[in-house]
Design a protein around this motif. Structure first.
Motif, PDB file in Angstrom:
ATOM      1  N   ALA A 156      38.841  51.255  43.962  1.00 32.48           N
ATOM      2  CA  ALA A 156      40.204  50.772  44.198  1.00 32.48           C
ATOM      3  C   ALA A 156      40.305  49.305  43.810  1.00 32.48           C
ATOM      4  O   ALA A 156      40.239  48.416  44.661  1.00 32.48           O
ATOM      5  N   PRO A 157      40.479  49.019  42.527  1.00 33.07           N
ATOM      6  CA  PRO A 157      40.552  47.621  42.095  1.00 33.07           C
ATOM      7  C   PRO A 157      41.920  47.006  42.358  1.00 33.07           C
ATOM      8  O   PRO A 157      42.901  47.712  42.610  1.00 33.07           O
ATOM      9  N   ALA A 158      41.963  45.700  42.289  1.00 29.82           N
ATOM     10  CA  ALA A 158      43.245  44.997  42.198  1.00 29.82           C
ATOM     11  C   ALA A 158      43.653  45.010  40.720  1.00 29.82           C
ATOM     12  O   ALA A 158      43.068  45.720  39.905  1.00 29.82           O
ATOM     13  N   LEU A 159      44.663  44.234  40.389  1.00 29.05           N
ATOM     14  CA  LEU A 159      45.116  44.153  39.005  1.00 29.05           C
ATOM     15  C   LEU A 159      43.925  43.825  38.101  1.00 29.05           C
ATOM     16  O   LEU A 159      43.186  42.876  38.344  1.00 29.05           O
ATOM     17  N   THR A 160      43.761  44.652  37.061  1.00 31.92           N
ATOM     18  CA  THR A 160      42.604  44.538  36.178  1.00 31.92           C
ATOM     19  C   THR A 160      43.081  44.360  34.742  1.00 31.92           C
ATOM     20  O   THR A 160      44.100  44.924  34.337  1.00 31.92           O
ATOM     21  N   GLU A 161      42.348  43.589  33.976  1.00 39.53           N
ATOM     22  CA  GLU A 161      42.731  43.302  32.594  1.00 39.53           C
ATOM     23  C   GLU A 161      42.506  44.530  31.720  1.00 39.53           C
ATOM     24  O   GLU A 161      41.395  44.776  31.226  1.00 39.53           O
ATOM     25  N   THR A 162      43.556  45.310  31.545  1.00 42.77           N
ATOM     26  CA  THR A 162      43.536  46.500  30.702  1.00 42.77           C
ATOM     27  C   THR A 162      44.858  46.573  29.945  1.00 42.77           C
ATOM     28  O   THR A 162      45.838  45.915  30.319  1.00 42.77           O
ATOM     29  N   PRO A 163      44.944  47.399  28.902  1.00 39.55           N
ATOM     30  CA  PRO A 163      46.236  47.561  28.217  1.00 39.55           C
ATOM     31  C   PRO A 163      47.345  48.025  29.155  1.00 39.55           C
ATOM     32  O   PRO A 163      48.508  47.644  28.992  1.00 39.55           O
ATOM     33  N   LEU A 164      47.009  48.840  30.156  1.00 35.27           N
ATOM     34  CA  LEU A 164      47.999  49.321  31.109  1.00 35.27           C
ATOM     35  C   LEU A 164      48.664  48.173  31.865  1.00 35.27           C
ATOM     36  O   LEU A 164      49.843  48.241  32.224  1.00 35.27           O
ATOM     37  N   ALA A 184      48.723  35.713  38.666  1.00 40.14           N
ATOM     38  CA  ALA A 184      48.003  36.873  39.193  1.00 40.14           C
ATOM     39  C   ALA A 184      46.661  36.453  39.782  1.00 40.14           C
ATOM     40  O   ALA A 184      46.272  36.896  40.870  1.00 40.14           O
ATOM     41  N   ALA A 185      45.946  35.596  39.074  1.00 43.93           N
ATOM     42  CA  ALA A 185      44.649  35.128  39.571  1.00 43.93           C
ATOM     43  C   ALA A 185      44.804  34.374  40.888  1.00 43.93           C
ATOM     44  O   ALA A 185      43.987  34.512  41.803  1.00 43.93           O
ATOM     45  N   ALA A 186      45.858  33.600  41.019  1.00 39.88           N
ATOM     46  CA  ALA A 186      46.062  32.781  42.214  1.00 39.88           C
ATOM     47  C   ALA A 186      46.276  33.619  43.463  1.00 39.88           C
ATOM     48  O   ALA A 186      46.039  33.141  44.579  1.00 39.88           O
ATOM     49  N   ARG A 187      46.718  34.858  43.310  1.00 40.15           N
ATOM     50  CA  ARG A 187      46.959  35.718  44.470  1.00 40.15           C
ATOM     51  C   ARG A 187      45.673  36.261  45.065  1.00 40.15           C
ATOM     52  O   ARG A 187      45.681  36.845  46.152  1.00 40.15           O
ATOM     53  N   HIS A 188      44.558  36.113  44.359  1.00 43.85           N
ATOM     54  CA  HIS A 188      43.275  36.646  44.816  1.00 43.85           C
ATOM     55  C   HIS A 188      42.411  35.522  45.390  1.00 43.85           C
ATOM     56  O   HIS A 188      42.364  34.435  44.818  1.00 43.85           O
ATOM     57  N   PRO A 189      41.705  35.775  46.488  1.00 39.36           N
ATOM     58  CA  PRO A 189      40.825  34.739  47.035  1.00 39.36           C
ATOM     59  C   PRO A 189      39.810  34.219  46.028  1.00 39.36           C
ATOM     60  O   PRO A 189      39.448  33.047  46.060  1.00 39.36           O
ATOM     61  N   LEU A 190      39.328  35.073  45.129  1.00 41.77           N
ATOM     62  CA  LEU A 190      38.362  34.624  44.129  1.00 41.77           C
ATOM     63  C   LEU A 190      39.018  33.964  42.922  1.00 41.77           C
ATOM     64  O   LEU A 190      38.327  33.523  41.995  1.00 41.77           O
ATOM     65  N   LYS A 191      40.339  33.928  42.913  1.00 38.43           N
ATOM     66  CA  LYS A 191      41.107  33.209  41.882  1.00 38.43           C
ATOM     67  C   LYS A 191      40.802  33.695  40.470  1.00 38.43           C
ATOM     68  O   LYS A 191      40.696  32.904  39.525  1.00 38.43           O
ATOM     69  N   ARG A 192      40.677  34.990  40.334  1.00 38.55           N
ATOM     70  CA  ARG A 192      40.446  35.556  39.008  1.00 38.55           C
ATOM     71  C   ARG A 192      40.961  36.984  38.984  1.00 38.55           C
ATOM     72  O   ARG A 192      41.116  37.626  40.029  1.00 38.55           O
ATOM     73  N   VAL A 193      41.212  37.465  37.780  1.00 45.63           N
ATOM     74  CA  VAL A 193      41.595  38.855  37.556  1.00 45.63           C
ATOM     75  C   VAL A 193      40.368  39.611  37.061  1.00 45.63           C
ATOM     76  O   VAL A 193      39.622  39.126  36.213  1.00 45.63           O
ATOM     77  N   GLY A 194      40.134  40.782  37.607  1.00 43.36           N
ATOM     78  CA  GLY A 194      38.982  41.574  37.199  1.00 43.36           C
ATOM     79  C   GLY A 194      39.117  42.103  35.783  1.00 43.36           C
ATOM     80  O   GLY A 194      40.214  42.141  35.207  1.00 43.36           O
ATOM     81  N   THR A 195      37.997  42.518  35.201  1.00 40.64           N
ATOM     82  CA  THR A 195      37.987  43.056  33.845  1.00 40.64           C
ATOM     83  C   THR A 195      37.625  44.527  33.850  1.00 40.64           C
ATOM     84  O   THR A 195      36.998  45.032  34.796  1.00 40.64           O
ATOM     85  N   ALA A 196      38.006  45.206  32.779  1.00 36.75           N
ATOM     86  CA  ALA A 196      37.665  46.623  32.642  1.00 36.75           C
ATOM     87  C   ALA A 196      36.158  46.814  32.626  1.00 36.75           C
ATOM     88  O   ALA A 196      35.638  47.793  33.181  1.00 36.75           O
ATOM     89  N   GLU A 197      35.436  45.886  32.017  1.00 37.47           N
ATOM     90  CA  GLU A 197      33.980  46.002  31.925  1.00 37.47           C
ATOM     91  C   GLU A 197      33.333  45.933  33.306  1.00 37.47           C
ATOM     92  O   GLU A 197      32.361  46.648  33.581  1.00 37.47           O
ATOM     93  N   GLU A 198      33.869  45.093  34.183  1.00 37.15           N
ATOM     94  CA  GLU A 198      33.317  44.991  35.532  1.00 37.15           C
ATOM     95  C   GLU A 198      33.516  46.290  36.309  1.00 37.15           C
ATOM     96  O   GLU A 198      32.610  46.766  36.996  1.00 37.15           O
ATOM     97  N   VAL A 199      34.700  46.858  36.197  1.00 38.69           N
ATOM     98  CA  VAL A 199      34.965  48.120  36.903  1.00 38.69           C
ATOM     99  C   VAL A 199      34.153  49.253  36.286  1.00 38.69           C
ATOM    100  O   VAL A 199      33.649  50.128  36.997  1.00 38.69           O
ATOM    101  N   ALA A 200      33.985  49.240  34.982  1.00 39.55           N
ATOM    102  CA  ALA A 200      33.166  50.260  34.325  1.00 39.55           C
ATOM    103  C   ALA A 200      31.717  50.180  34.780  1.00 39.55           C
ATOM    104  O   ALA A 200      31.046  51.218  34.949  1.00 39.55           O
TER     105      ALA A 200
END
Length: 233
Positions: A163-171, A185-201
């Protein structure tokens, strides 16, 4: 555990997380079957299938060691503007499509020595987010399905979700299409970043491996801390 000679089915491998997973598993020697509307280059076998409109799933491999269902939607509207067809489309793609594929794949999953299923939810199920009523409802059903099937199919088949948060994908392109949108988008997350498809993969790959043999019925949350951390102010 090597993926050599393991049959892995990826539904929706032509972009985003599914594509990133495909490119992680291919060098490992996995035998990759893809399902979707667009053919994937270098797949060992591709099966045309539209999860939104087709009821009959193409014939799957006789033995399936891992199955990953990636199709999803990001359709955000205020609740009062959502129509019945909006809810139904999210339901068909996110939940009912997974049900169709899983019912077709179950005999093959049970023939594997410890089959593994990975579905996808969203941070919006466990954390209330505005404009997410339709997608959160559909993905909430996915999380319920994961827990139920993990119990029903144990010990032969493990079932988990990510169950990711907003992730950098074409979708998510419409939500991350500019530097300003990306920074907001990054600022809304405590880690101040947007996740990547590679990380979720990478997390998905872990759930397919024998090293995760004790993990089932779980919802893993690579969401930048959004669901569990409250930043100090």
């Amino acid at each position: 555990m090597s993926f050599s000679s393991r049959n892995i089915v990826i539904v929706g491998a032509s972009s985003g997380i599914g594509e990133a997973l495909f490119h992680r598993l291919k060098p490992e020697g996995a035998h990759l079957t893809t399902l979707g509307r667009r053919e994937v280059a270098d797949a060992d076998r591709h099966l045309d299938f539209d999860v939104e409109s087709e009821d009959v799933v193409p014939e799957l491999p006789e033995v399936i060691h891992g199955l990953v269902y990636c199709p999803g939607t990001i359709f955000l509207k205020p609740f009062h503007r959502l129509r019945e067809e909006d809810f139904l489309r999210d339901w068909k793609i996110n939940f009912q499509g997974a049900v169709k594929v899983l019912q077709a794949a179950l005999p093959s999953l049970k023939k594997a020595d410890g089959g593994s299923v990975v579905l996808f939810s969203t941070v919006a199920v466990g954390t209330g987010l505005g404009f997410h009523a339709s997608i959160a409802s559909a993905k909430g059903a996915v999380e319920g399905l994961v827990r139920s099937l993990a119990c029903e199919w144990a010990p032969q088949v493990r079932v988990n979700a990510i169950a990711p948060a907003l992730t950098e994908t074409p979708l998510a392109g419409g939500l991350l299409g500019s530097v300003e949108k990306r920074e907001a988008a990054a600022a809304r997350h405590p880690l101040k970043r947007v996740g990547t498809a590679e990380e979720v993969a990478a997390l998905t790959e872990m759930l397919l491996r024998d090293e995760s043999a004790s993990i089932s019925g779980q919802i893993l949350r690579p969401d930048g801390g959004l669901s569990s951390i409250r930043p100090m102010v």
